[in-house]
Design a protein around this motif. Structure first.
Motif, mmCIF file in Angstrom:
data_model
loop_
_atom_site.group_PDB
_atom_site.id
_atom_site.type_symbol
_atom_site.label_atom_id
_atom_site.label_comp_id
_atom_site.label_asym_id
_atom_site.label_seq_id
_atom_site.Cartn_x
_atom_site.Cartn_y
_atom_site.Cartn_z
ATOM 1 N N THR A 156 0.690 -0.870 0.223
ATOM 2 C CA THR A 156 0.087 0.080 0.317
ATOM 3 C C THR A 156 0.821 1.420 0.109
ATOM 4 O O THR A 156 0.757 1.969 1.203
ATOM 5 N N ALA A 160 -3.194 2.417 3.213
ATOM 6 C CA ALA A 160 -4.112 1.830 2.780
ATOM 7 C C ALA A 160 -5.782 2.449 2.556
ATOM 8 O O ALA A 160 -6.238 3.500 3.066
ATOM 9 N N ASP A 209 -8.099 -2.941 1.534
ATOM 10 C CA ASP A 209 -7.107 -3.005 2.312
ATOM 11 C C ASP A 209 -7.160 -3.380 3.264
ATOM 12 O O ASP A 209 -6.161 -3.677 3.458
ATOM 13 N N VAL A 254 -1.151 -4.386 7.075
ATOM 14 C CA VAL A 254 -2.001 -3.148 7.135
ATOM 15 C C VAL A 254 -2.678 -3.726 8.172
ATOM 16 O O VAL A 254 -3.171 -3.705 8.683
#
Length: 267
Positions: A156, A160, A209, A254
């Motif tokens: 990412t 995100a 994400d 994430v």
């Protein structure tokens, strides 16, 4: 140990989710009738929720009469097989009632009791009838959108793309907004679709994400959490002794960043 049982269960979940979703879509075309409110005036249930859940429950009882059942709109039933079906007949009811296509049927088969702290999810299906998309997962066999295998995002660089939701009780909104403020430094942007199972399915598909939300019920995440895990992601729940547990889902990076920010028990 994986085996044909998981594949049989996901096949049944997918078949019933499609049928139930088509019923929900038909009832939406005919016009929505509100049946009641639940926790607050904003938390509604429609006649279609109850009709769709009754259909799912009937189909499961015919196919697997020894299994248990936990649904949003009806009483739980303890089975004899060790398998319990966890069902949200229309996830995203407010969207459904308003004519917004972000709603779905969510069906999961778990081994164990109706307590998510104790069960192991074996199979799940999330069907979005207005969008024509069926997401499925069987333990050890991956997550799928129709015939396409799903994979969570792993990188990412721009931040995100996250999703969340807010409770229907106005007294919880300030806390939920404060949570959003805490995660925004790692976010590129934020989405709020109003259907937890779809949020989780979209994480599994790499469309989002990560995802975080407080106060979900077991039927909100049972199928979606399996989708994320089988797509290579991670899902955590904490503060489970409180009325509003937190769930976090995402790709491994994430997920770890959200967990570090939001899980006060680790700090």
């Amino acid at each position: 140990m994986t085996g044909d049982n998981e594949l049989e269960l996901v096949g049944l979940a997918a078949e019933i989710a499609r049928e139930a979703g088509e019923l929900a879509r038909q009832r939406r075309r005919e016009g929505v009738h509100l049946a009641a409110t639940k926790t607050t005036l904003a938390d509604i249930v429609t006649d279609a929720d109850r009709e769709v859940e009754a259909l799912i429950r009937s189909r499961l009882a015919d196919a697997r009469p020894d299994d248990g059942f936990l649904g949003e709109e009806s009483d739980a039933e303890v089975g004899r097989s060790g398998i319990t079906w966890v069902v949200d007949p229309i996830d995203g009811t407010v969207n459904y009632a308003a004519g917004i296509p972000a709603y779905n049927v969510s069906i999961a088969a778990v081994r164990g009791t109706a307590d998510p702290e104790t069960w192991n999810t074996l199979a799940g299906a999330v069907f979005a009838p207005a969008l024509g998309e069926l997401f499925t997962a069987a333990r050890g066999h991956g997550a799928w959108l129709d015939e396409t295998r799903l994979q969570v995002t792993t990188d990412t660089p721009a931040g995100a793309l996250l999703a969340t939701g807010f409770g229907y009780d106005p007294s919880t909104h300030d806390g939920d907004i404060a949570t959003v403020r805490r995660v925004m430094p790692i976010a590129r942007d934020l989405r709020r679709m109003g259907a937890a199972a779809l949020d989780l399915a979209y994480v599994a598909a790499g469309r989002l994400d990560g995802y975080f939300e407080r106060g979900l019920k077991p039927w909100d995440f049972a199928a979606g959490a399996l989708l994320v895990r089988e797509a290579g992601g991670a899902v955590s729940r904490f503060d489970t002794a409180t009325p509003r547990p937190m769930i976090i889902a995402g790709g491994l990076s994430v997920h770890a960043r959200l967990l570090e920010i939001l899980d006060t028990e680790t700090r």
